[in-house]
Structures are given as C-alpha cells and as structure tokens.
Design an enzyme around this catalytic site. Sequence first.
Site, short mmCIF file in Angstrom:
data_model
loop_
_atom_site.label_atom_id
_atom_site.label_comp_id
_atom_site.label_asym_id
_atom_site.label_seq_id
_atom_site.Cartn_x
_atom_site.Cartn_y
_atom_site.Cartn_z
CE LYS A 77 -10.60 -2.76 -4.20
NZ LYS A 77 -10.94 -2.95 -2.79
NE ARG A 101 -6.89 1.89 -1.61
CZ ARG A 101 -6.83 0.64 -2.02
NH1 ARG A 101 -6.61 0.37 -3.27
NH2 ARG A 101 -6.98 -0.34 -1.15
NE ARG A 161 -6.80 -10.82 1.05
CZ ARG A 161 -7.12 -9.62 0.54
NH1 ARG A 161 -7.83 -9.56 -0.56
NH2 ARG A 161 -6.77 -8.53 1.16
NE ARG A 167 -3.08 -8.09 0.74
CZ ARG A 167 -3.98 -7.34 0.10
NH1 ARG A 167 -4.61 -7.83 -0.96
NH2 ARG A 167 -4.25 -6.12 0.51
NE ARG A 208 -6.08 -3.61 3.65
CZ ARG A 208 -6.28 -4.93 3.57
NH1 ARG A 208 -5.91 -5.71 4.58
NH2 ARG A 208 -6.83 -5.46 2.52
P1 ADP Z 1 -7.46 -3.70 -0.39
O1 ADP Z 1 -8.46 -3.01 -1.25
O2 ADP Z 1 -7.93 -5.01 0.12
O3 ADP Z 1 -6.89 -2.84 0.70
P2 ADP Z 1 -5.29 -3.50 -2.38
O4 ADP Z 1 -4.49 -4.63 -2.86
O5 ADP Z 1 -6.11 -2.74 -3.36
O6 ADP Z 1 -6.20 -4.15 -1.25
O7 ADP Z 1 -4.35 -2.44 -1.63
C1 ADP Z 1 -3.42 -2.82 -0.65
C2 ADP Z 1 -2.63 -1.60 -0.17
O8 ADP Z 1 -1.86 -1.06 -1.26
C3 ADP Z 1 -3.46 -0.43 0.34
O9 ADP Z 1 -3.80 -0.57 1.70
C4 ADP Z 1 -2.50 0.75 0.09
O10 ADP Z 1 -1.49 0.81 1.08
C5 ADP Z 1 -1.83 0.37 -1.21
N1 ADP Z 1 -2.57 0.90 -2.38
C6 ADP Z 1 -3.17 0.17 -3.35
N2 ADP Z 1 -3.75 0.96 -4.28
C7 ADP Z 1 -3.52 2.23 -3.88
C8 ADP Z 1 -3.87 3.52 -4.39
N3 ADP Z 1 -4.60 3.66 -5.52
N4 ADP Z 1 -3.43 4.61 -3.70
C9 ADP Z 1 -2.71 4.50 -2.58
N5 ADP Z 1 -2.36 3.32 -2.04
C10 ADP Z 1 -2.75 2.19 -2.67
#
Ligand code: ADP
Length: 221
Positions: A16, A91, A130, A163, A174
């Site tokens: 993404k 999400r 990554r 990360r 995740r």
């Molecule tokens: P990925 O999709 O690889 O997990 P992101 O950068 O989108 O990576 O998200 C990393 C973390 O940030 C998630 O595991 C969560 O803890 C938090 N996070 C991101 N977006 C949201 C969201 N819309 N709602 C709740 N937590 C979020």
Amino acid sequence: MSIKTIILLGAPGAGKGTIAEGIRSASRFLHVSTGDMLREAVKCGTPVGRQAEAFMKRGELVPDAVILGIVEERLDKGGADDAYMFDGFPRTMDQARLLDEILGGRKAVVNKVFLLDAPRALLIARLTGRRVCRKCGQSYHVINIPPKVAGACDLCGGELYQRADDSEATILNRLDVYTKQTETLIAFYEKKGVLVRVDSARPRQETVAEILRGAGALAAS
Ligand code: ADP
Ligand code: ZN
C-alpha cells in the site's frame, strides 16, 4: 466539483505505502496514510504518538478515536478541491462508517477501492526484508529493492532501519488482525459496487499503472 476519493485496501506487505507513493507522484491525490502519520507522531513523542505506540508494537489496531482525530486533522489541512487517497484507513467496519460520515461532511463519497492482492508467503517475505529511511520514509527491501549503499537511503542518505512492528511475531499478528478485522471490508465495498481487485504480486510499477488507469478520470478531473 466534489472531492474524489479512493482507498487502497490490502494486507500488511501488499505494498500500500510504496504504491500510494507511485500514485501520488503521478497524480493530484492527497495521500492520507494513517500508518505514516502514527509513526511520525511516535517519533515526535506527541500525545497521539504516546497513545499509539504500544498498540503498534504489538501489531494491534490503534483506538478509533485516535485515528479519527489524525484523519480529520489531515483533511482539514488539504485544499477544498482535493482528491483523497486513503492508505491503511479504514481498517474496520466502524472506521468505514466513520469515513462515510467524514466524507459526507465534505460532500464526497468513496469512489473506488483498490484491493491489493498478493499471496501470504510473499507478504511475509516483503515484511521481514523491509527497511525504511529514518529521514524521508522511503522503503527498501534487502533482496528485492536494495539501496545502492547498504544501510543508507538512495534519496537522502538517511539511515535505514527496520520498523519495530516488522519483527516476525508482530508480522503474524498484523496478518491475523487483517484477516479478522479488515477483510470484512472487502464484501462491504463489493456490495457498494466500488471494489476493484488488483494483482500486487507484480513489480510495483505495473500495479501503480493499473490503478492510475482505473482512477485516471477521478484524479484528472
Ligand atoms: P501495515 O498495513 O503494513 O500494517 P501501516 O503502516 O498501515 O502498515 O500500519 C501500521 C500500524 O499502525 C498498524 O499495525 C496499527 O497498529 C496502526 N494503524 C495504522 N492505521 C490504522 C487504522 N486505520 N486503525 C487502527 N490502527 C492503525
Ligand atoms: Zn531517505
């Protein structure tokens, strides 16, 4: 002219972030990444960052109230005739309903949802390899997209790091959270007739090109 909105949906590791970057640089979409905004808040030690950090380390979702706050703040900063590209949000079903409300207040709707599809083994391989630039946020992969100089960003020379949530245990959590909470959104958007499936196991540029074609009329108008 109303605001145009697209969402990038997909499991962690589906690409993404990097795909959003490719789209942003070739269009006029405002990139709204909740993950990026949260990591920035953690780095700066803001109140939002302090609330979010522990959830993120475990690979759990950050509470909706926190997410809602950062999304609204981001959109308020954008221009009135923007096109929005959401990445990592919504999400959950609750967040999808919140987004509809937020957009409703701005006379907008979700126009298209691109579901980035890749096999689980590939997701895990992408996440474990990554590396991210500490300064500018550019992503690399130790095997697939190595930097020219090991450990340093090609763009700005910044230090590359892994990360905190790209450890094996957190990655599996995740992916689990995605299956349980986010996958339900696929049916929701399919029913609305806005879901577009995109193969994201290919080289990133091909996926970006396909999405740009699909969103072209939206971004250019
Ligand atoms: P990925 O999709 O690889 O997990 P992101 O950068 O989108 O990576 O998200 C990393 C973390 O940030 C998630 O595991 C969560 O803890 C938090 N996070 C991101 N977006 C949201 C969201 N819309 N709602 C709740 N937590 C979020
Ligand atoms: Zn950099």
